[in-house]
Structures are given as C-alpha cells and as structure tokens.
Design a protein around this motif. Structure first.
Motif, PDB file in Angstrom:
ATOM      1  N   GLY A   1      25.056 -34.576   2.330  1.00 56.10           N
ATOM      2  CA  GLY A   1      26.244 -35.380   2.561  1.00 56.10           C
ATOM      3  C   GLY A   1      25.878 -36.707   3.173  1.00 56.10           C
ATOM      4  O   GLY A   1      24.777 -37.215   2.968  1.00 56.10           O
ATOM      5  N   VAL A   2      26.802 -37.248   3.958  1.00 56.49           N
ATOM      6  CA  VAL A   2      26.642 -38.569   4.570  1.00 56.49           C
ATOM      7  C   VAL A   2      26.790 -38.445   6.077  1.00 56.49           C
ATOM      8  O   VAL A   2      27.675 -37.733   6.565  1.00 56.49           O
ATOM      9  CB  VAL A   2      27.694 -39.551   4.012  1.00 56.49           C
ATOM     10  N   VAL A   3      25.949 -39.142   6.826  1.00 53.64           N
ATOM     11  CA  VAL A   3      26.017 -39.132   8.291  1.00 53.64           C
ATOM     12  C   VAL A   3      27.312 -39.809   8.722  1.00 53.64           C
ATOM     13  O   VAL A   3      27.578 -40.953   8.363  1.00 53.64           O
ATOM     14  CB  VAL A   3      24.793 -39.833   8.923  1.00 53.64           C
TER      15      VAL A   3
ATOM     16  N   GLY B   1      31.106 -32.914   2.285  1.00 50.50           N
ATOM     17  CA  GLY B   1      31.871 -33.070   1.050  1.00 50.50           C
ATOM     18  C   GLY B   1      33.245 -33.625   1.353  1.00 50.50           C
ATOM     19  O   GLY B   1      33.654 -33.735   2.509  1.00 50.50           O
ATOM     20  N   LEU B   2      33.978 -33.968   0.305  1.00 47.92           N
ATOM     21  CA  LEU B   2      35.286 -34.579   0.466  1.00 47.92           C
ATOM     22  C   LEU B   2      36.245 -33.693   1.263  1.00 47.92           C
ATOM     23  O   LEU B   2      36.929 -34.147   2.152  1.00 47.92           O
ATOM     24  CB  LEU B   2      35.875 -34.909  -0.915  1.00 47.92           C
ATOM     25  N   PHE B   3      36.266 -32.403   0.969  1.00 44.20           N
ATOM     26  CA  PHE B   3      37.180 -31.493   1.661  1.00 44.20           C
ATOM     27  C   PHE B   3      36.439 -30.519   2.568  1.00 44.20           C
ATOM     28  O   PHE B   3      36.970 -29.494   2.956  1.00 44.20           O
ATOM     29  CB  PHE B   3      38.026 -30.726   0.643  1.00 44.20           C
ATOM     30  N   SER B   4      35.213 -30.831   2.882  1.00 45.87           N
ATOM     31  CA  SER B   4      34.405 -29.967   3.734  1.00 45.87           C
ATOM     32  C   SER B   4      34.419 -30.474   5.161  1.00 45.87           C
ATOM     33  O   SER B   4      35.027 -31.482   5.477  1.00 45.87           O
ATOM     34  CB  SER B   4      32.967 -29.909   3.222  1.00 45.87           C
ATOM     35  N   ARG B   5      33.672 -29.807   5.999  1.00 47.54           N
ATOM     36  CA  ARG B   5      33.588 -30.174   7.403  1.00 47.54           C
ATOM     37  C   ARG B   5      32.303 -30.940   7.679  1.00 47.54           C
ATOM     38  O   ARG B   5      31.411 -30.997   6.843  1.00 47.54           O
ATOM     39  CB  ARG B   5      33.636 -28.919   8.258  1.00 47.54           C
TER      40      ARG B   5
ATOM     41  N   ASP C   1      30.384 -24.437  13.980  1.00 51.87           N
ATOM     42  CA  ASP C   1      31.335 -25.546  13.866  1.00 51.87           C
ATOM     43  C   ASP C   1      31.985 -25.789  15.225  1.00 51.87           C
ATOM     44  O   ASP C   1      32.769 -24.974  15.700  1.00 51.87           O
ATOM     45  CB  ASP C   1      32.399 -25.207  12.827  1.00 51.87           C
ATOM     46  N   TYR C   2      31.629 -26.906  15.860  1.00 48.76           N
ATOM     47  CA  TYR C   2      32.197 -27.252  17.165  1.00 48.76           C
ATOM     48  C   TYR C   2      33.157 -28.420  17.058  1.00 48.76           C
ATOM     49  O   TYR C   2      33.569 -28.984  18.065  1.00 48.76           O
ATOM     50  CB  TYR C   2      31.083 -27.595  18.159  1.00 48.76           C
ATOM     51  N   GLY C   3      33.481 -28.816  15.837  1.00 45.71           N
ATOM     52  CA  GLY C   3      34.305 -29.992  15.663  1.00 45.71           C
ATOM     53  C   GLY C   3      33.454 -31.229  15.872  1.00 45.71           C
ATOM     54  O   GLY C   3      32.337 -31.154  16.376  1.00 45.71           O
ATOM     55  N   VAL C   4      33.952 -32.333  15.453  1.00 43.11           N
ATOM     56  CA  VAL C   4      33.207 -33.581  15.564  1.00 43.11           C
ATOM     57  C   VAL C   4      33.999 -34.544  16.429  1.00 43.11           C
ATOM     58  O   VAL C   4      35.218 -34.486  16.487  1.00 43.11           O
ATOM     59  CB  VAL C   4      32.950 -34.172  14.160  1.00 43.11           C
TER      60      VAL C   4
END
Length: 157
Positions: A24-26, A46-50, A80-83
């Motif tokens: 993906g992208v940073v 991804g577009l709809f990913s986390r 997954d800790y959120g961003v």
C-alpha cells in the motif's frame, strides 16, 4: 533505516513486502518518544482497507519505495490500534512481538504514556503540522527515573 531522512518524506511512498508484493501507501509515520526518530509507518493497504503499522527498522528505502522485510500476510494480520493516536508501550511491544523483533527483553513501563505531538500527519488532513504555535511542549526529564534499557514508545507524524 536511514536516520537522516525527513520523516515527512516517507508519507505517500509505496510500500512493498519482502517478495515485492505491493502493501500500500505510507499514510503516517510514528516517532519514538525518546529519540524523535521515525519508528513505525502506517501503511494504507487498500481503498476500503485499514492502515497497518510496520516497523521502519529493519525496513529500508530503495529508490522511492519502502521495502518491508516481512511477508504481506504477516503485515496484514498485524494488530489494529487505529491510526492517528499515540501508541502505548504495551501496544508497541505487541507489534514488536507480532513481527518477531526482539527488543532486548524489555518489559513495558508502568509510567503513563507521553504524547509529544504530531509533526506531520495524513496528507489528506489539513493542518496536521504541529511544529508551530500550539504544539505541546515536551515533558521535563524525570530525575528519579531508574536506570535500565529504555522501552521504545512511539508517536505519529
């Protein structure tokens, strides 16, 4: 990873796994509270990913790409800790364990988390620079701190 690069320059770079598969992208970069060095990158998968957090050490920059030395499946299964939030020492240790990175057997400290503020954030978020007025001041050093290895703690930029 090179320590002489501007952490903001990592945002927007494409990230790839050890086999060259695109991750993906940073999206954001987290700094170590103690050193101020880039420690983790949040990669939008991804577009709809986390976003997933990947360690910047032992990752490396190759041209304009961030090369992460882990399999895509391992990266996508990271906790997954959120961003956009400060990582607690416990969360960071969990991420190190997930990636199989030995952190000298350090236990997370029981001290409260410290947030040193955001230097740069998601490029889609306006006003994410905190190097100017309103940026939180760093806490003064605590003279009663016990000697021993520092457990890494990160903040994002």
């Amino acid at each position: 990873m090179q320590t002489d690069i501007d952490p903001r320059s990592l945002i927007g770079r494409k990230a790839y796994d050890r086999n060259g598969a695109r991750l993906g992208v940073v999206d954001e970069v987290y700094l170590d509270d103690a050193t101020g060095e880039p420690d983790w990158a949040a990669v939008r998968t991804g577009l709809f990913s986390r976003d997933v957090l990947v360690p910047l050490e032992p990752s490396e920059l190759v041209g304009e790409e961030l090369r992460v030395p882990f399999e895509k499946a391992l990266v996508k299964s990271a906790p997954d800790y959120g961003v956009g939030r400060h990582l607690s020492p416990e969360q960071e240790m969990e991420l190190y364990r997930h990636y199989g990175i030995d952190v000298m057997g350090a236990e997370p400290p029981s001290a409260p988390d410290r947030d040193f503020g955001t230097l740069a954030g998601n490029p889609r978020t306006a006003g994410s620079e905190a190097a100017g007025p309103g940026a939180p001041a760093p806490e003064p050093p605590r003279p009663e701190a016990a000697p021993g290895p520092e457990t890494p703690r990160s903040d994002h930029i």
